[in-house]
Design a protein around this motif. Sequence first.
Motif, PDB file in Angstrom:
ATOM      1  N   GLY A  21       0.777  -1.190   0.000  1.00 54.70           N
ATOM      2  CA  GLY A  21       0.000   0.000   0.000  1.00 54.70           C
ATOM      3  C   GLY A  21       0.826   1.266   0.000  1.00 54.70           C
ATOM      4  O   GLY A  21       0.935   1.930  -1.025  1.00 54.70           O
ATOM      5  N   VAL A  22       1.393   1.630   1.137  1.00 51.67           N
ATOM      6  CA  VAL A  22       2.091   2.912   1.255  1.00 51.67           C
ATOM      7  C   VAL A  22       3.354   2.917   0.392  1.00 51.67           C
ATOM      8  O   VAL A  22       3.625   3.892  -0.311  1.00 51.67           O
ATOM      9  CB  VAL A  22       2.442   3.238   2.729  1.00 51.67           C
ATOM     10  N   LEU A  23       4.121   1.842   0.413  1.00 50.41           N
ATOM     11  CA  LEU A  23       5.352   1.800  -0.374  1.00 50.41           C
ATOM     12  C   LEU A  23       5.051   1.875  -1.872  1.00 50.41           C
ATOM     13  O   LEU A  23       5.767   2.545  -2.621  1.00 50.41           O
ATOM     14  CB  LEU A  23       6.172   0.550  -0.040  1.00 50.41           C
ATOM     15  N   GLU A  24       3.998   1.234  -2.316  1.00 46.82           N
ATOM     16  CA  GLU A  24       3.597   1.331  -3.731  1.00 46.82           C
ATOM     17  C   GLU A  24       3.214   2.768  -4.068  1.00 46.82           C
ATOM     18  O   GLU A  24       3.579   3.285  -5.131  1.00 46.82           O
ATOM     19  CB  GLU A  24       2.432   0.387  -4.024  1.00 46.82           C
ATOM     20  N   HIS A  25       2.485   3.415  -3.178  1.00 46.49           N
ATOM     21  CA  HIS A  25       2.113   4.822  -3.384  1.00 46.49           C
ATOM     22  C   HIS A  25       3.371   5.691  -3.511  1.00 46.49           C
ATOM     23  O   HIS A  25       3.457   6.559  -4.388  1.00 46.49           O
ATOM     24  CB  HIS A  25       1.238   5.309  -2.220  1.00 46.49           C
ATOM     25  N   VAL A  26       4.339   5.460  -2.640  1.00 49.78           N
ATOM     26  CA  VAL A  26       5.585   6.228  -2.671  1.00 49.78           C
ATOM     27  C   VAL A  26       6.329   5.979  -3.990  1.00 49.78           C
ATOM     28  O   VAL A  26       6.803   6.924  -4.628  1.00 49.78           O
ATOM     29  CB  VAL A  26       6.475   5.881  -1.454  1.00 49.78           C
ATOM     30  N   ALA A  27       6.412   4.731  -4.417  1.00 50.50           N
ATOM     31  CA  ALA A  27       7.106   4.407  -5.666  1.00 50.50           C
ATOM     32  C   ALA A  27       6.430   5.086  -6.859  1.00 50.50           C
ATOM     33  O   ALA A  27       7.105   5.633  -7.744  1.00 50.50           O
ATOM     34  CB  ALA A  27       7.146   2.887  -5.865  1.00 50.50           C
ATOM     35  N   GLN A  28       5.101   5.075  -6.887  1.00 44.24           N
ATOM     36  CA  GLN A  28       4.367   5.732  -7.977  1.00 44.24           C
ATOM     37  C   GLN A  28       4.582   7.249  -7.928  1.00 44.24           C
ATOM     38  O   GLN A  28       4.694   7.901  -8.974  1.00 44.24           O
ATOM     39  CB  GLN A  28       2.877   5.398  -7.895  1.00 44.24           C
ATOM     40  N   SER A  29       4.650   7.815  -6.738  1.00 49.68           N
ATOM     41  CA  SER A  29       4.894   9.253  -6.590  1.00 49.68           C
ATOM     42  C   SER A  29       6.285   9.617  -7.103  1.00 49.68           C
ATOM     43  O   SER A  29       6.463  10.650  -7.770  1.00 49.68           O
ATOM     44  CB  SER A  29       4.751   9.666  -5.127  1.00 49.68           C
ATOM     45  N   CYS A  30       7.268   8.777  -6.829  1.00 51.45           N
ATOM     46  CA  CYS A  30       8.631   9.008  -7.334  1.00 51.45           C
ATOM     47  C   CYS A  30       8.660   8.953  -8.858  1.00 51.45           C
ATOM     48  O   CYS A  30       9.288   9.794  -9.507  1.00 51.45           O
ATOM     49  CB  CYS A  30       9.595   7.981  -6.757  1.00 51.45           C
ATOM     50  N   ALA A  31       7.977   7.974  -9.423  1.00 50.51           N
ATOM     51  CA  ALA A  31       7.924   7.851 -10.882  1.00 50.51           C
ATOM     52  C   ALA A  31       7.270   9.085 -11.498  1.00 50.51           C
ATOM     53  O   ALA A  31       7.748   9.608 -12.520  1.00 50.51           O
ATOM     54  CB  ALA A  31       7.162   6.587 -11.276  1.00 50.51           C
ATOM     55  N   ALA A  32       6.201   9.559 -10.881  1.00 52.03           N
ATOM     56  CA  ALA A  32       5.524  10.756 -11.385  1.00 52.03           C
ATOM     57  C   ALA A  32       6.440  11.976 -11.312  1.00 52.03           C
ATOM     58  O   ALA A  32       6.478  12.800 -12.231  1.00 52.03           O
ATOM     59  CB  ALA A  32       4.243  11.004 -10.600  1.00 52.03           C
TER      60      ALA A  32
END
Length: 85
Positions: free
Chosen positions: A1-12
């Motif tokens: 959940g949170v780590l996936e959100h963080v990874a997607q935010s970094c990619a963005a």
Amino acid sequence: GVLEHVAQSCAARIGYLQSAQNEPIRIGYIGAVKKITLNRAPSVGEHLVTKVTLLESVMDISLLQCDTFVEDQMIAQTTIKLALV
């Protein structure tokens, strides 16, 4: 959940920086996740805000500081290293 959100935010964030420099958006891979701190899990319906700060970029490798908040409370903090291809 949170780590996936963080990874997607970094990619963005990286994609935004590439776009702002009129560069094509490239595929990236997570090279490392370090020093992750999870203070608590978000509840269903809470709005996450992640601040992504580019700490360093050398050639095609970027080091990003990621701080995730629910309202004013930091719930997660980590550094992520991304490699672009």
